[in-house]
Design a protein around this motif. Structure first.
Motif, mmCIF file in Angstrom:
data_model
loop_
_atom_site.group_PDB
_atom_site.id
_atom_site.type_symbol
_atom_site.label_atom_id
_atom_site.label_comp_id
_atom_site.label_asym_id
_atom_site.label_seq_id
_atom_site.Cartn_x
_atom_site.Cartn_y
_atom_site.Cartn_z
ATOM 1 N N LYS A 81 29.287 -15.294 -62.896
ATOM 2 C CA LYS A 81 28.975 -14.178 -62.415
ATOM 3 C C LYS A 81 28.193 -14.729 -61.050
ATOM 4 N N ASP A 82 28.797 -14.188 -59.517
ATOM 5 C CA ASP A 82 28.213 -14.502 -58.585
ATOM 6 C C ASP A 82 28.127 -15.991 -58.431
ATOM 7 N N GLY A 83 29.148 -16.663 -58.766
ATOM 8 C CA GLY A 83 29.246 -18.409 -58.719
ATOM 9 C C GLY A 83 28.490 -19.165 -59.476
ATOM 10 N N LYS A 84 27.688 -18.468 -60.655
ATOM 11 C CA LYS A 84 26.863 -19.105 -61.520
ATOM 12 C C LYS A 84 27.295 -18.992 -63.059
ATOM 13 N N GLN A 85 27.350 -19.717 -63.894
ATOM 14 C CA GLN A 85 27.668 -19.525 -65.280
ATOM 15 C C GLN A 85 26.862 -18.472 -66.057
ATOM 16 N N VAL A 86 27.492 -17.749 -66.776
ATOM 17 C CA VAL A 86 26.773 -16.508 -67.353
ATOM 18 C C VAL A 86 26.364 -17.428 -68.845
ATOM 19 N N PRO A 87 24.941 -17.201 -69.172
ATOM 20 C CA PRO A 87 24.752 -17.894 -70.577
ATOM 21 C C PRO A 87 25.023 -17.063 -71.789
ATOM 22 N N MET A 88 26.334 -16.679 -71.495
ATOM 23 C CA MET A 88 26.886 -16.114 -72.958
ATOM 24 C C MET A 88 27.678 -16.618 -73.535
ATOM 25 N N THR A 89 28.109 -16.402 -74.995
ATOM 26 C CA THR A 89 29.001 -17.307 -75.724
ATOM 27 C C THR A 89 30.162 -17.259 -75.170
ATOM 28 N N VAL A 90 31.005 -18.275 -75.049
ATOM 29 C CA VAL A 90 32.259 -18.568 -74.616
ATOM 30 C C VAL A 90 33.018 -19.300 -75.500
ATOM 31 N N TYR A 91 34.209 -19.127 -76.007
ATOM 32 C CA TYR A 91 35.058 -19.972 -76.670
ATOM 33 C C TYR A 91 36.284 -20.032 -76.367
ATOM 34 N N LEU A 92 37.055 -21.001 -77.164
ATOM 35 C CA LEU A 92 38.627 -21.121 -76.969
ATOM 36 C C LEU A 92 39.173 -20.739 -78.215
ATOM 37 N N ASP A 93 40.298 -20.039 -78.153
ATOM 38 C CA ASP A 93 40.891 -19.891 -79.391
ATOM 39 C C ASP A 93 42.163 -20.709 -79.176
ATOM 40 N N ARG A 94 43.105 -21.194 -80.128
ATOM 41 C CA ARG A 94 44.315 -22.159 -80.297
ATOM 42 C C ARG A 94 45.376 -21.631 -81.074
ATOM 43 N N THR A 95 46.561 -21.590 -80.626
ATOM 44 C CA THR A 95 47.618 -21.219 -81.328
ATOM 45 C C THR A 95 48.873 -22.186 -80.878
ATOM 46 N N THR A 96 49.624 -22.084 -81.766
ATOM 47 C CA THR A 96 51.241 -22.617 -81.203
ATOM 48 C C THR A 96 52.347 -21.408 -81.295
ATOM 49 N N ASN A 97 51.748 -20.300 -81.423
ATOM 50 C CA ASN A 97 52.354 -18.945 -81.115
ATOM 51 C C ASN A 97 51.858 -17.602 -80.824
ATOM 52 N N PRO A 98 51.653 -17.546 -79.469
ATOM 53 C CA PRO A 98 50.768 -16.427 -79.128
ATOM 54 C C PRO A 98 51.012 -15.049 -79.830
ATOM 55 N N GLY A 99 51.979 -14.872 -80.452
ATOM 56 C CA GLY A 99 52.511 -13.808 -80.883
ATOM 57 C C GLY A 99 52.089 -13.886 -82.663
ATOM 58 N N GLY A 100 51.719 -14.776 -82.918
ATOM 59 C CA GLY A 100 51.352 -14.978 -84.528
ATOM 60 C C GLY A 100 49.692 -15.238 -84.591
ATOM 61 N N GLY A 101 49.425 -15.633 -85.642
ATOM 62 C CA GLY A 101 48.193 -16.260 -85.924
ATOM 63 C C GLY A 101 47.527 -17.277 -85.164
ATOM 64 N N HIS A 102 46.443 -17.473 -85.091
ATOM 65 C CA HIS A 102 45.597 -18.428 -84.263
ATOM 66 C C HIS A 102 44.272 -19.171 -85.021
ATOM 67 N N ASP A 103 44.231 -20.462 -84.465
ATOM 68 C CA ASP A 103 42.696 -20.892 -84.892
ATOM 69 C C ASP A 103 41.548 -20.286 -83.945
ATOM 70 N N PRO A 104 40.543 -19.456 -84.511
ATOM 71 C CA PRO A 104 39.537 -18.870 -83.853
ATOM 72 C C PRO A 104 38.377 -20.079 -83.350
#
Length: 144
Positions: A81-104
């Motif tokens: 926000k305004d060019g600076k990182q916002v100190p909120m929790t950010v995470y990546l989810d992963r999948t091999t099938n975007p229409g199916g389940g995923h690793d949260p």
């Protein structure tokens, strides 16, 4: 900006600079809003794919980097926000099938989450949360 000067977190900032025009057209929206995606060249022989989303918290970007015919490089998400990182929790989810389940929440950070443990064909999406039930996510972004 020289690639050698871009650190892992600095790369996220550089990506945001590169994608600034895409961000400019995204107005504040509800937490569930989705926005634009794209792909293109990055650095010396690398490729990048990205998806962005925005709301009142800021602009969330998920990116994947790889070299065609070479090894995948990384996946990351950053909330700014305004060019600076916002100190909120950010995470990546992963999948091999975007229409199916995923690793949260395969990678979790504050304002930034990234991993170099990626494989071709995997999909990632970045999410941000206020840790009180509110969250937003980008669309899924494929490696390769």
């Amino acid at each position: 900006m020289k690639k050698s000067m871009i650190s892992r977190i600095g790369r996220a900032g550089a990506v945001v600079a590169v994608l600034g025009a895409a961000f400019a057209g995204v107005a504040a929206a509800p937490a569930s809003a989705q926005a634009d995606c794209g792909e293109g060249p990055w650095g010396s022989g690398e490729r990048i794919k990205w998806c962005n989303a925005a709301n009142g918290w800021g602009k969330l970007s998920t990116t994947t980097f790889w070299k065609p015919g070479g090894n995948p490089i990384e996946a990351q998400a950053v909330l700014l926000k305004d060019g600076k990182q916002v100190p909120m929790t950010v995470y990546l989810d992963r999948t091999t099938n975007p229409g199916g389940g995923h690793d949260p929440r395969v990678v979790v950070g504050s304002g930034f989450a990234g991993t170099r443990s990626v494989s071709y064909g995997q999909w990632y999406r970045g999410c941000a949360t206020d840790d009180r039930g509110g969250f937003m996510c980008t669309a899924w972004v494929k490696v390769g």
